[in-house]
Motif scaffolding. Structure first.
Motif, short mmCIF file in Angstrom:
data_model
loop_
_atom_site.label_atom_id
_atom_site.label_comp_id
_atom_site.label_asym_id
_atom_site.label_seq_id
_atom_site.Cartn_x
_atom_site.Cartn_y
_atom_site.Cartn_z
N THR A 173 -7.72 -2.72 1.64
CA THR A 173 -8.22 -3.87 1.56
C THR A 173 -8.11 -4.60 3.19
N LYS A 175 4.02 -7.77 -3.20
CA LYS A 175 3.72 -8.08 -1.78
C LYS A 175 5.12 -8.08 -0.98
N GLN A 210 0.79 -1.04 -0.05
CA GLN A 210 -0.06 0.02 -0.15
C GLN A 210 0.79 1.30 -0.03
N SER A 257 -2.98 -3.10 -3.07
CA SER A 257 -3.81 -4.42 -3.41
C SER A 257 -3.73 -5.06 -4.49
#
Length: 268
Positions: A225, A175, A81, A171
């Motif tokens: 999210t 990651k 994010q 999102s």
């Protein structure tokens, strides 16, 4: 909100697996904290996660000791994010997509949900107010090939930017785990990342949240999210600690939890 009972916390000391300290921490002043190396024998942070599933990481960057609450989540990858604004700014400055922290991008007139976003911004104000459109525009200026090159150079998470040049950290496909974020923060603090020194100093300066007589707090939130982040580092005289909080919640809530923990242990 009614608190639910949580399992007991166990904390690992990286490099000394299995060692668990049980001595209580006695309150000490900020001025004497550095001298005593804070003498933290045990971190008890259950109370701060009574209403949120999450993880907290604190690393003594002088002594190389890392304390972790919730190991499983600390090693789980999540979308970064808006914490990605930190590497985004580093890359943008390094490749010349922006000149400095005062580089302006002009508001496109599109009304967005946060009022302060609806105006012109600089790289610095875009960091402070987490202005998504500014950093999306800068990512487009960086371009996919240069972005991919630098994400790989710094080994940032899973290094997957296939979700779109101005979306991959929101999102989407990129990651990173909380423990990887802690490593990244330590490398930034020590200026061991493969960026020019002035670039890293500029980004650290933009991350300053608060300053006191003996301490300076650097950090960045991230939300999306149902996941909230707050990461950064705190410098107390000649001591320095990196931290990462990741929760089911918002970035603001992650920051509040972090600040409560740091204050409890006289780290800020």
């Amino acid at each position: 909100m009614k608190k639910r009972k949580m399992p007991a916390v166990f904390l690992a000391l990286i490099g000394a697996a299995g060692l668990l300290f049980t001595t209580s921490v006695q309150p000490i002043s900020e001025a004497s904290a550095a001298e005593k190396n804070l003498n933290i024998k045990k971190l008890d942070v259950d109370e701060f996660f009574a209403d949120h599933n999450g993880t907290f990481i604190l690393r003594d960057m002088n002594k190389g000791k890392t304390f972790i609450y919730n190991h499983e989540r600390a090693n789980q990858r999540f979308a970064p994010q808006s914490t990605f604004k930190v590497p985004n700014a580093l890359i943008g400055l390094q490749v010349g997509a922006v000149e400095d922290e005062y580089s302006i991008k002009y508001w496109d007139g599109v009304k967005r949900e946060i009022d302060i976003w609806n105006q012109d911004h600089t790289l610095g104000s875009g960091m402070r107010h987490s202005v998504v459109w500014y950093y999306q525009a800068m990512a487009r200026d960086i371009g996919e090939s240069r972005m991919k090159e630098w994400i790989e150079k710094i080994s940032y998470g899973n290094q997957d930017i296939s979700g779109g040049i101005d979306q991959f950290w929101l999102s989407s496909t990129l990651k990173i785990s909380p423990i990887e974020q802690a490593d990244f923060m330590e490398r930034l603090y020590k200026e061991n990342l493969p960026f020019d020194k002035d670039v890293m100093k500029t980004v650290k300066r933009m991350m300053i949240q608060e300053e006191e007589d003996h301490s300076t707090l650097y950090g960045k939130t991230g939300s999306g999210t149902g996941i909230g982040w707050f990461f950064g580092f705190v410098k107390i005289d000649n001591r320095a600690y990196s931290f990462v909080t990741n929760i089911d919640g918002t970035g603001a809530e992650a920051k509040n939890i972090t600040m409560d923990i740091l204050k409890k242990y006289k780290l800020y």
